[in-house]
Design a protein around this motif. Structure first.
Motif, PDB file in Angstrom:
ATOM      1  N   GLN A  72       0.819  -1.204   0.000  1.00 32.54           N
ATOM      2  CA  GLN A  72       0.000   0.000   0.000  1.00 32.54           C
ATOM      3  C   GLN A  72       0.861   1.267   0.000  1.00 32.54           C
ATOM      4  O   GLN A  72       1.881   1.320   0.662  1.00 32.54           O
ATOM      5  N   ASN A  73       0.393   2.226  -0.767  1.00 31.50           N
ATOM      6  CA  ASN A  73       1.031   3.558  -0.811  1.00 31.50           C
ATOM      7  C   ASN A  73       2.512   3.453  -1.165  1.00 31.50           C
ATOM      8  O   ASN A  73       3.390   3.818  -0.378  1.00 31.50           O
ATOM      9  N   ILE A  74       2.758   2.966  -2.363  1.00 32.12           N
ATOM     10  CA  ILE A  74       4.124   2.834  -2.863  1.00 32.12           C
ATOM     11  C   ILE A  74       4.535   4.134  -3.544  1.00 32.12           C
ATOM     12  O   ILE A  74       3.788   4.676  -4.363  1.00 32.12           O
ATOM     13  N   VAL A  75       5.708   4.610  -3.223  1.00 34.93           N
ATOM     14  CA  VAL A  75       6.307   5.741  -3.932  1.00 34.93           C
ATOM     15  C   VAL A  75       7.619   5.240  -4.518  1.00 34.93           C
ATOM     16  O   VAL A  75       8.576   4.945  -3.780  1.00 34.93           O
ATOM     17  N   THR A  76       7.678   5.097  -5.825  1.00 32.61           N
ATOM     18  CA  THR A  76       8.878   4.541  -6.449  1.00 32.61           C
ATOM     19  C   THR A  76       9.932   5.623  -6.667  1.00 32.61           C
ATOM     20  O   THR A  76       9.628   6.825  -6.673  1.00 32.61           O
ATOM     21  N   THR A  77      11.163   5.198  -6.871  1.00 29.11           N
ATOM     22  CA  THR A  77      12.240   6.154  -7.104  1.00 29.11           C
ATOM     23  C   THR A  77      12.113   6.814  -8.478  1.00 29.11           C
ATOM     24  O   THR A  77      12.732   7.841  -8.728  1.00 29.11           O
ATOM     25  N   SER A  78      11.303   6.211  -9.350  1.00 26.95           N
ATOM     26  CA  SER A  78      11.058   6.832 -10.660  1.00 26.95           C
ATOM     27  C   SER A  78       9.932   7.847 -10.600  1.00 26.95           C
ATOM     28  O   SER A  78       9.596   8.457 -11.613  1.00 26.95           O
ATOM     29  N   GLY A  79       9.354   8.026  -9.408  1.00 31.28           N
ATOM     30  CA  GLY A  79       8.389   9.103  -9.225  1.00 31.28           C
ATOM     31  C   GLY A  79       6.935   8.699  -9.315  1.00 31.28           C
ATOM     32  O   GLY A  79       6.050   9.555  -9.263  1.00 31.28           O
ATOM     33  N   TYR A  80       6.666   7.404  -9.444  1.00 34.85           N
ATOM     34  CA  TYR A  80       5.289   6.963  -9.541  1.00 34.85           C
ATOM     35  C   TYR A  80       4.738   6.631  -8.155  1.00 34.85           C
ATOM     36  O   TYR A  80       5.464   6.177  -7.273  1.00 34.85           O
ATOM     37  N   ARG A  81       3.437   6.804  -8.013  1.00 34.13           N
ATOM     38  CA  ARG A  81       2.748   6.475  -6.767  1.00 34.13           C
ATOM     39  C   ARG A  81       1.632   5.471  -7.062  1.00 34.13           C
ATOM     40  O   ARG A  81       0.904   5.624  -8.033  1.00 34.13           O
ATOM     41  N   TYR A  82       1.541   4.464  -6.186  1.00 34.45           N
ATOM     42  CA  TYR A  82       0.510   3.450  -6.322  1.00 34.45           C
ATOM     43  C   TYR A  82      -0.190   3.313  -4.983  1.00 34.45           C
ATOM     44  O   TYR A  82       0.469   3.102  -3.964  1.00 34.45           O
ATOM     45  N   ARG A  83      -1.503   3.402  -5.006  1.00 33.90           N
ATOM     46  CA  ARG A  83      -2.238   3.295  -3.745  1.00 33.90           C
ATOM     47  C   ARG A  83      -2.224   1.859  -3.217  1.00 33.90           C
ATOM     48  O   ARG A  83      -2.043   1.629  -2.023  1.00 33.90           O
ATOM     49  N   GLU A  84      -2.411   0.897  -4.110  1.00 34.91           N
ATOM     50  CA  GLU A  84      -2.452  -0.501  -3.675  1.00 34.91           C
ATOM     51  C   GLU A  84      -2.072  -1.406  -4.835  1.00 34.91           C
ATOM     52  O   GLU A  84      -2.552  -1.218  -5.951  1.00 34.91           O
ATOM     53  N   VAL A  85      -1.232  -2.382  -4.563  1.00 39.94           N
ATOM     54  CA  VAL A  85      -0.792  -3.349  -5.570  1.00 39.94           C
ATOM     55  C   VAL A  85      -0.893  -4.747  -4.979  1.00 39.94           C
ATOM     56  O   VAL A  85      -0.587  -4.949  -3.791  1.00 39.94           O
ATOM     57  N   TRP A  86      -1.321  -5.709  -5.829  1.00 43.28           N
ATOM     58  CA  TRP A  86      -1.442  -7.105  -5.411  1.00 43.28           C
ATOM     59  C   TRP A  86      -0.495  -7.988  -6.215  1.00 43.28           C
ATOM     60  O   TRP A  86      -0.248  -7.733  -7.396  1.00 43.28           O
ATOM     61  N   GLY A  87       0.000  -9.035  -5.580  1.00 38.14           N
ATOM     62  CA  GLY A  87       0.741 -10.063  -6.284  1.00 38.14           C
ATOM     63  C   GLY A  87      -0.207 -11.009  -6.994  1.00 38.14           C
ATOM     64  O   GLY A  87      -1.431 -10.890  -6.885  1.00 38.14           O
ATOM     65  N   GLN A  88       0.375 -11.963  -7.716  1.00 32.19           N
ATOM     66  CA  GLN A  88      -0.430 -12.867  -8.531  1.00 32.19           C
ATOM     67  C   GLN A  88      -0.975 -14.038  -7.736  1.00 32.19           C
ATOM     68  O   GLN A  88      -1.870 -14.752  -8.212  1.00 32.19           O
ATOM     69  N   GLY A  89      -0.469 -14.250  -6.547  1.00 33.69           N
ATOM     70  CA  GLY A  89      -0.934 -15.339  -5.695  1.00 33.69           C
ATOM     71  C   GLY A  89      -0.043 -16.558  -5.802  1.00 33.69           C
ATOM     72  O   GLY A  89       0.497 -16.864  -6.864  1.00 33.69           O
ATOM     73  N   THR A  90       0.098 -17.244  -4.692  1.00 35.94           N
ATOM     74  CA  THR A  90       0.861 -18.491  -4.653  1.00 35.94           C
ATOM     75  C   THR A  90       0.079 -19.492  -3.797  1.00 35.94           C
ATOM     76  O   THR A  90      -0.425 -19.149  -2.724  1.00 35.94           O
ATOM     77  N   LEU A  91      -0.031 -20.711  -4.312  1.00 32.11           N
ATOM     78  CA  LEU A  91      -0.865 -21.717  -3.665  1.00 32.11           C
ATOM     79  C   LEU A  91      -0.081 -22.439  -2.572  1.00 32.11           C
ATOM     80  O   LEU A  91       1.035 -22.923  -2.805  1.00 32.11           O
ATOM     81  N   VAL A  92      -0.684 -22.511  -1.403  1.00 32.24           N
ATOM     82  CA  VAL A  92      -0.155 -23.304  -0.300  1.00 32.24           C
ATOM     83  C   VAL A  92      -1.149 -24.417  -0.018  1.00 32.24           C
ATOM     84  O   VAL A  92      -2.324 -24.149   0.241  1.00 32.24           O
ATOM     85  N   THR A  93      -0.668 -25.650  -0.081  1.00 27.82           N
ATOM     86  CA  THR A  93      -1.512 -26.808   0.187  1.00 27.82           C
ATOM     87  C   THR A  93      -0.913 -27.590   1.340  1.00 27.82           C
ATOM     88  O   THR A  93       0.263 -27.982   1.280  1.00 27.82           O
ATOM     89  N   VAL A  94      -1.704 -27.806   2.379  1.00 28.54           N
ATOM     90  CA  VAL A  94      -1.242 -28.547   3.555  1.00 28.54           C
ATOM     91  C   VAL A  94      -2.026 -29.848   3.623  1.00 28.54           C
ATOM     92  O   VAL A  94      -3.250 -29.840   3.757  1.00 28.54           O
ATOM     93  N   SER A  95      -1.314 -30.943   3.515  1.00 26.96           N
ATOM     94  CA  SER A  95      -1.970 -32.262   3.544  1.00 26.96           C
ATOM     95  C   SER A  95      -2.016 -32.805   4.970  1.00 26.96           C
ATOM     96  O   SER A  95      -1.127 -32.548   5.782  1.00 26.96           O
ATOM     97  N   SER A  96      -3.053 -33.570   5.235  1.00 27.63           N
ATOM     98  CA  SER A  96      -3.221 -34.126   6.599  1.00 27.63           C
ATOM     99  C   SER A  96      -2.558 -35.480   6.744  1.00 27.63           C
ATOM    100  O   SER A  96      -2.098 -36.071   5.786  1.00 27.63           O
TER     101      SER A  96
END
Length: 122
Positions: A98-122
């Motif tokens: 949240q609230n990223i300010v990059t060194t190239s001068g861009y601002r992003y309010r919110e960014v999401w990753g693509q997701g990674t699956l976690v599977t826990v077997s019993s």
């Protein structure tokens, strides 16, 4: 466009451990908070853990004492160490920034990753 690149998901047996990593694709001056969320199919995304720029953390009750979030700004990376995993921890995990300010001068309010699956077997 800044991106969050996640890694570390996979299959693990109950009681095991995994560490998720999320790396920001660009250099930045600041990110106010980073966190991990998880989502099951057809369900809302829920907060797992978050960490502010100042190092304050908060966790979902279901993971307190088992998961640890940390942040290394020099590596532009946030981690989620997951111990004592349970089958009910099986989700797709998403990184958030949240609230990223990059060194190239861009601002992003919110960014999401693509997701990674976690599977826990019993």
């Amino acid at each position: 466009q800044v991106q969050l690149v996640e890694s570390g998901g996979g299959l693990v047996q109950a009681g095991g451990s995994l560490r998720l990593s999320c790396t920001v694709s660009e250099s930045y001056f600041s990110i106010s908070a980073m966190g991990w969320y998880r989502q099951a199919p057809g369900k809302q995304r829920e907060l797992v853990a978050a960490i502010t720029n100042g190092g304050s953390t908060n966790y979902a009750d279901s993971v307190k004492g088992r998961f640890t979030i940390s942040r290394d700004n020099t590596k532009k990376t946030v981690y989620l160490q997951m111990n004592s995993l349970k089958p009910e921890d099986t989700f797709v995990y998403y990184c958030n920034a949240q609230n990223i300010v990059t060194t190239s001068g861009y601002r992003y309010r919110e960014v999401w990753g693509q997701g990674t699956l976690v599977t826990v077997s019993s």
